[in-house]
Design an enzyme around this catalytic site. Structure first.
Site, mmCIF file in Angstrom:
data_model
loop_
_atom_site.group_PDB
_atom_site.id
_atom_site.type_symbol
_atom_site.label_atom_id
_atom_site.label_comp_id
_atom_site.label_asym_id
_atom_site.label_seq_id
_atom_site.Cartn_x
_atom_site.Cartn_y
_atom_site.Cartn_z
ATOM 1 N N HIS A 107 0.995 -1.378 0.063
ATOM 2 C CA HIS A 107 0.335 0.167 0.308
ATOM 3 C C HIS A 107 1.086 1.085 0.093
ATOM 4 C CE1 HIS A 107 -4.182 -2.109 1.504
ATOM 5 N NE2 HIS A 107 -3.437 -2.375 0.239
ATOM 6 N N GLU A 110 1.300 3.915 2.324
ATOM 7 C CA GLU A 110 1.879 3.830 2.825
ATOM 8 C C GLU A 110 3.453 2.980 3.487
ATOM 9 O OE1 GLU A 110 -2.764 3.419 4.568
ATOM 10 O OE2 GLU A 110 -1.418 3.356 2.964
ATOM 11 N N CYS A 159 -1.887 -1.718 7.597
ATOM 12 C CA CYS A 159 -0.753 -0.270 7.137
ATOM 13 C C CYS A 159 -0.359 -0.183 8.402
ATOM 14 C CB CYS A 159 -1.280 0.033 6.142
ATOM 15 S SG CYS A 159 -0.888 -0.683 4.383
ATOM 16 N N TRP A 208 -17.521 7.852 -38.608
ATOM 17 C CA TRP A 208 -17.739 8.147 -37.634
ATOM 18 C C TRP A 208 -18.218 9.534 -37.351
ATOM 19 C CZ3 TRP A 208 -15.581 4.312 -34.750
ATOM 20 C CH2 TRP A 208 -15.166 3.698 -35.001
ATOM 21 N N THR A 242 -26.170 -2.338 -31.024
ATOM 22 C CA THR A 242 -25.088 -1.838 -31.249
ATOM 23 C C THR A 242 -24.186 -3.277 -31.839
ATOM 24 O OG1 THR A 242 -25.266 0.094 -29.382
ATOM 25 C CG2 THR A 242 -22.958 -0.845 -30.043
ATOM 26 N N LEU A 291 -14.631 -3.410 -29.058
ATOM 27 C CA LEU A 291 -15.035 -2.697 -27.786
ATOM 28 C C LEU A 291 -13.381 -3.198 -26.753
ATOM 29 C CD1 LEU A 291 -18.563 -4.335 -26.894
ATOM 30 C CD2 LEU A 291 -17.593 -1.654 -27.707
ATOM 31 N N GLU A 325 -20.999 1.963 -23.157
ATOM 32 C CA GLU A 325 -20.979 3.116 -24.979
ATOM 33 C C GLU A 325 -22.312 2.751 -25.180
ATOM 34 O OE1 GLU A 325 -17.732 2.497 -26.764
ATOM 35 O OE2 GLU A 325 -16.399 2.352 -24.854
ATOM 36 N N SER A 373 -28.778 3.615 -27.594
ATOM 37 C CA SER A 373 -29.424 4.519 -27.277
ATOM 38 C C SER A 373 -30.726 4.143 -26.076
ATOM 39 C CB SER A 373 -30.216 5.062 -27.888
ATOM 40 O OG SER A 373 -31.320 6.125 -27.666
#
Length: 368
Positions: A53, A55, A87, A173, A199, A207, A296, A299
């Site tokens: 970590h 610390e 920690c 695009w 999509t 993706l 992503e 709609s």
């Protein structure tokens, strides 16, 4: 009591914490600075999941200079055994005089106990109760700890007149190369990327993050009948990059078997209202330790997440183009709102221009 210079060193600790983004999840981002006589003697941040970590990194770098020093850490030090030892034991053994904490750990296994044990050991502890930046940087971790669900990031690209495709469905695009490059960087920092069946049918996306980022996201497709094409890029790469198809229990068993034989996980949901289905899915992803989910589209999917108020963060890319068409889709469908006064507002909004596109980034203000 907090001192005038404390904010300066906590800000530096937050800058360090950001360097762990994409590497430490499902752990939170944490940074640490050790200071003597208002001079930094060591710094550290949580660099990767399972690693030391922040610390511990800073204490190791400080060595004997940690004794009697002030230690600034963005998140309460842990007091339980996980991948690494607590920690607080190291802080106590190092002999730090004072610990300044950005915010309390939302993990029920900690939640103030680390601070209490440090004080029991005679170490002065100051907590910055109103440090919005410290809370913001761990917001995804906080949501998973408190709600058991991942942080949901919504992304879309649209024309200036609010269309994500023409009336024929053409969308490649809308945004510029610079905008798409940023999307790939976002993909490289999340645990999963989710889209709907339409999509996939329209765009046949891969993706993935290109070039790769620190994380390899699971691709998730909402596809009630598991009807995704076996020749789609997603299915053909399922053995290389994880792919989950979210289907209903009623999906044809033969179709499910065909997908599973190609390395696809088919996660089946009961036939209930779509709002409940999404909640079940988010709970499942949270139980798997997924911290950040990028939605992503399209709609209908973005509309469904908006309707159940599941979206936490937004990246919208607005291209200086006009598409027109009364039947062309807008980014968010769903049921929507009846009163504009109830519209979902964004906070901490940042706006930049990327090769002509306007990129709007913000966080959804919610009443939880």
């Amino acid at each position: 009591m907090l001192q005038p210079h404390d904010e300066q060193f906590l800000t530096r600790a937050l800058e360090l914490a950001e360097q762990g983004r994409g590497y430490v999840e499902p752990n939170p981002l944490v940074g640490c600075v050790i200071v003597r006589e208002e001079k930094v003697v060591a710094e550290g941040w949580h660099q990767k999941f399972g690693g030391p970590h922040a610390e511990i990194v800073a204490l190791t770098a400080a060595g004997d200079q940690a004794r009697g020093a002030d230690l600034y850490v963005t998140l309460e030090p842990c007091c339980h055994h996980g991948k690494t030892p607590p920690c607080i034991d190291s802080l106590i053994n190092a002999g730090v005089a004072r610990v300044i904490v950005g915010c309390v750990d939302p993990n029920p296994q900690v939640a103030g106990q680390g601070i209490a044990k440090l004080r029991e050991a005679g170490i002065a502890v100051d907590v910055c109760e109103n440090n919005a930046a410290a809370k913001k940087i761990i917001a995804p971790f906080t949501k998973r700890m408190t709600k058991g669900q991942p942080w949901v990031i919504a992304k879309w690209a649209m024309t200036l007149d609010g269309k994500i495709a023409t009336h024929t469905g053409s969308s490649q695009w809308i945004s510029s190369d610079a905008s798409r490059a940023l999307v790939h960087r976002i993909r490289g920092n999340v645990d999963a990327i989710l889209v709907g069946r339409v999509t996939v049918e329209r765009d046949d996306p891969l993706l993935t993050a290109r070039p790769p980022g620190p994380r390899v996201a699971t691709r998730i497709v909402l596809d009630s009948e598991a009807s995704i094409s076996l020749e789609s890029q997603l299915v053909r790469t399922a053995h290389q990059v994880p792919l989950m198809i979210v289907a209903r229990d009623t999906a044809p068993p033969t179709r499910v078997k065909e997908l599973e034989e190609r390395g696809v996980e088919v996660y089946r949901l009961p036939v209930v209202a779509w709002q409940e289905q999404l909640t079940i899915l988010l709970d499942e992803l949270g139980s798997r330790g997924l911290t950040n989910l990028l939605v992503e589209g399209g709609s209908l999917v973005l509309g469904a997440f908006t309707d159940i108020q599941a979206i936490d963060e937004v990246h919208a890319f607005i291209a200086p183009k006009l598409a027109g068409g009364k039947d062309a889709l807008s980014p968010i469908a769903g049921s929507g709102l009846s009163d504009m006064n109830a519209a979902h507002s964004l906070t901490d909004v940042e706006i930049e221009v990327l090769d002509g596109d306007v990129h709007v980034h913000g966080f959804v203000a919610k009443q939880r």
